[in-house]
Write a protein that holds these residues in place. Sequence first.
Motif, PDB file in Angstrom:
ATOM      1  N   MET A   1       0.820  -1.199   0.000  1.00 29.79           N
ATOM      2  CA  MET A   1       0.000   0.000   0.000  1.00 29.79           C
ATOM      3  C   MET A   1       0.870   1.272   0.000  1.00 29.79           C
ATOM      4  N   TYR A   2       0.332   2.304  -0.589  1.00 31.81           N
ATOM      5  CA  TYR A   2       1.078   3.574  -0.567  1.00 31.81           C
ATOM      6  C   TYR A   2       0.598   4.460   0.588  1.00 31.81           C
ATOM      7  N   ILE A   3       1.512   5.200   1.153  1.00 27.68           N
ATOM      8  CA  ILE A   3       1.182   6.102   2.260  1.00 27.68           C
ATOM      9  C   ILE A   3       0.634   7.412   1.690  1.00 27.68           C
ATOM     10  N   ASP A   4      -0.488   7.880   2.239  1.00 33.03           N
ATOM     11  CA  ASP A   4      -1.072   9.152   1.793  1.00 33.03           C
ATOM     12  C   ASP A   4      -0.378  10.301   2.538  1.00 33.03           C
ATOM     13  N   ILE A   5       0.384  11.073   1.789  1.00 33.15           N
ATOM     14  CA  ILE A   5       1.214  12.129   2.362  1.00 33.15           C
ATOM     15  C   ILE A   5       0.418  13.426   2.579  1.00 33.15           C
ATOM     16  N   LYS A   6      -0.705  13.532   1.856  1.00 32.75           N
ATOM     17  CA  LYS A   6      -1.466  14.794   1.824  1.00 32.75           C
ATOM     18  C   LYS A   6      -1.838  15.337   3.215  1.00 32.75           C
ATOM     19  N   PRO A   7      -2.368  14.502   4.141  1.00 30.39           N
ATOM     20  CA  PRO A   7      -2.753  15.073   5.451  1.00 30.39           C
ATOM     21  C   PRO A   7      -1.575  15.727   6.183  1.00 30.39           C
ATOM     22  N   LEU A   8      -0.413  15.111   6.144  1.00 29.13           N
ATOM     23  CA  LEU A   8       0.756  15.696   6.813  1.00 29.13           C
ATOM     24  C   LEU A   8       1.141  17.011   6.120  1.00 29.13           C
ATOM     25  N   TRP A   9       1.129  16.998   4.804  1.00 32.90           N
ATOM     26  CA  TRP A   9       1.453  18.204   4.017  1.00 32.90           C
ATOM     27  C   TRP A   9       0.497  19.342   4.391  1.00 32.90           C
ATOM     28  N   THR A  10      -0.789  19.015   4.478  1.00 35.51           N
ATOM     29  CA  THR A  10      -1.806  20.027   4.779  1.00 35.51           C
ATOM     30  C   THR A  10      -1.604  20.590   6.194  1.00 35.51           C
ATOM     31  N   THR A  11      -1.284  19.717   7.136  1.00 34.26           N
ATOM     32  CA  THR A  11      -1.049  20.182   8.511  1.00 34.26           C
ATOM     33  C   THR A  11       0.110  21.178   8.542  1.00 34.26           C
ATOM     34  N   ILE A  12       1.205  20.833   7.867  1.00 32.92           N
ATOM     35  CA  ILE A  12       2.371  21.733   7.862  1.00 32.92           C
ATOM     36  C   ILE A  12       2.002  23.043   7.168  1.00 32.92           C
ATOM     37  N   LYS A  13       1.297  22.925   6.046  1.00 34.77           N
ATOM     38  CA  LYS A  13       0.911  24.132   5.287  1.00 34.77           C
ATOM     39  C   LYS A  13       0.041  25.062   6.147  1.00 34.77           C
ATOM     40  N   ASN A  14      -0.956  24.493   6.840  1.00 38.07           N
ATOM     41  CA  ASN A  14      -1.848  25.313   7.674  1.00 38.07           C
ATOM     42  C   ASN A  14      -1.082  25.987   8.805  1.00 38.07           C
ATOM     43  N   ASN A  15      -0.126  25.260   9.352  1.00 41.10           N
ATOM     44  CA  ASN A  15       0.715  25.791  10.410  1.00 41.10           C
ATOM     45  C   ASN A  15       1.515  27.003   9.907  1.00 41.10           C
ATOM     46  N   ILE A  16       2.028  26.882   8.689  1.00 39.66           N
ATOM     47  CA  ILE A  16       2.800  27.974   8.080  1.00 39.66           C
ATOM     48  C   ILE A  16       1.903  29.204   7.893  1.00 39.66           C
ATOM     49  N   ILE A  17       0.715  28.979   7.333  1.00 33.95           N
ATOM     50  CA  ILE A  17      -0.200  30.100   7.056  1.00 33.95           C
ATOM     51  C   ILE A  17      -0.576  30.815   8.354  1.00 33.95           C
ATOM     52  N   GLU A  18      -0.809  30.037   9.393  1.00 32.94           N
ATOM     53  CA  GLU A  18      -1.167  30.637  10.685  1.00 32.94           C
ATOM     54  C   GLU A  18      -0.010  31.485  11.227  1.00 32.94           C
ATOM     55  N   LYS A  19       1.197  30.930  11.151  1.00 30.15           N
ATOM     56  CA  LYS A  19       2.368  31.664  11.663  1.00 30.15           C
ATOM     57  C   LYS A  19       2.588  32.952  10.882  1.00 30.15           C
ATOM     58  N   ILE A  20       2.435  32.874   9.559  1.00 28.43           N
ATOM     59  CA  ILE A  20       2.650  34.064   8.728  1.00 28.43           C
ATOM     60  C   ILE A  20       1.651  35.153   9.117  1.00 28.43           C
ATOM     61  N   SER A  21       0.411  34.747   9.376  1.00 32.69           N
ATOM     62  CA  SER A  21      -0.599  35.758   9.713  1.00 32.69           C
ATOM     63  C   SER A  21      -0.285  36.426  11.048  1.00 32.69           C
ATOM     64  N   THR A  22       0.321  35.710  11.978  1.00 34.98           N
ATOM     65  CA  THR A  22       0.641  36.351  13.262  1.00 34.98           C
ATOM     66  C   THR A  22       1.919  37.189  13.172  1.00 34.98           C
ATOM     67  N   LEU A  23       2.799  36.825  12.237  1.00 35.97           N
ATOM     68  CA  LEU A  23       4.054  37.584  12.088  1.00 35.97           C
ATOM     69  C   LEU A  23       3.819  38.983  11.524  1.00 35.97           C
ATOM     70  N   ASN A  24       2.822  39.056  10.634  1.00 35.39           N
ATOM     71  CA  ASN A  24       2.432  40.364  10.089  1.00 35.39           C
ATOM     72  C   ASN A  24       3.576  41.139   9.441  1.00 35.39           C
ATOM     73  N   LYS A  25       4.370  40.475   8.633  1.00 35.47           N
ATOM     74  CA  LYS A  25       5.402  41.160   7.853  1.00 35.47           C
ATOM     75  C   LYS A  25       5.698  40.342   6.595  1.00 35.47           C
ATOM     76  N   THR A  26       6.346  40.969   5.621  1.00 31.30           N
ATOM     77  CA  THR A  26       6.667  40.244   4.386  1.00 31.30           C
ATOM     78  C   THR A  26       7.849  39.317   4.638  1.00 31.30           C
ATOM     79  N   ILE A  27       7.654  38.046   4.306  1.00 26.16           N
ATOM     80  CA  ILE A  27       8.726  37.067   4.500  1.00 26.16           C
ATOM     81  C   ILE A  27       9.332  36.763   3.138  1.00 26.16           C
ATOM     82  N   THR A  28      10.653  36.779   3.071  1.00 24.30           N
ATOM     83  CA  THR A  28      11.321  36.619   1.771  1.00 24.30           C
ATOM     84  C   THR A  28      12.287  35.439   1.748  1.00 24.30           C
ATOM     85  N   LEU A  29      12.138  34.636   0.702  1.00 28.20           N
ATOM     86  CA  LEU A  29      13.081  33.549   0.430  1.00 28.20           C
ATOM     87  C   LEU A  29      13.841  33.899  -0.843  1.00 28.20           C
TER      88      LEU A  29
END
Length: 272
Positions: A1-29
């Motif tokens: 069977m293959y492992i579904d990676i999507k839920p872990l990806w989504t959790t990390i993504k949501n965590n990032i979006i939440e942190k960015i909203s609290t940081l309230n500044k432009t983040i640059t890579l």
Amino acid sequence: MYIDIKPLWTTIKNNIIEKISTLNKTITLAAVTLKPDDATQNYLKNQEKLAKKLGINYSVYEAINRNQLFSILRELSSDNNVHGIFVTHPLPGIEEMEAVNMISPEKDVEGRHPYNMGMLMYGSEFFAPCTAEAVVKILEDITKLSGANVVVVGRSTTVGKPLAIMLLRRDRSATVTVCHTRTRNLQQITRNADIVIAAAGKINLITSDMVKENSIVVDVGINVTDNGIVGDVNPEVSEKALVTPVPGGVGRITTIILMEHVVKAAEKLKLT
Ligand code: NAD
């Protein structure tokens, strides 16, 4: 069977979006490259797409020679508006360590600088190498590592070596075996493993007869073929073990972790 990676990806993504909203500044890579080949250009495009989706400012700097590359890296390191620096690799004609040494360790979002590599030895993973961290996160999400018999196939500085160190950390306490090109009887070693991590860059390196029934196999390999990208693990292994898919497995988590690191860098640097 293959492992579904999507839920872990989504959790990390949501965590990032939440942190960015609290940081309230432009983040640059900032991505820095030298004579990028097609694969590198493609990778940079995908990175840019994800950064945009997350609201991270993304710029690519293309150097034309070694001196310019180093001066770009130094300038970006001291630029207060840049939070994370990514250097493409391999860099033609340049030792990786030479280039990563030019980056401030605080902006080394790939965890390749000797300082961040050294910190891994002390169990500090503020910036761990993204792919090794991706493998650890995938495993921690689905299994207990304590005492597990884990075989890492590959001993590179990017994946195999840091991964082995991370799996040994006391709160994980896996029993780790690292294999490489000189390993004798690879099959005998992998057959006893609860978890096999294939990070060799060899198509079909891991076949069904090499793994234990119901074991976990993490496929890190990225091999470009005429039929697209494939990993190091033969598809038949998925009938016997739980396997991460390629594409859409470790690579997907690696890229989102890189973005998570950029946000961590911005939080720590507290720049305007
Ligand atoms: P590398 O070439 O630096 O290292 C490969 C390692 O595998 C070496 O240590 C070598 O000893 C070992 N190896 C090679 N052939 C072997 C064999 N037949 N038996 C046992 N060991 C063998 O590569 P790398 O940078 O560590 O990358 C490994 C693979 O992972 C590549 O396919 C690469 O494209 C991929 N990769 C994927 C990601 C991702 O995000 N998914 C990130 C980095 C690398």
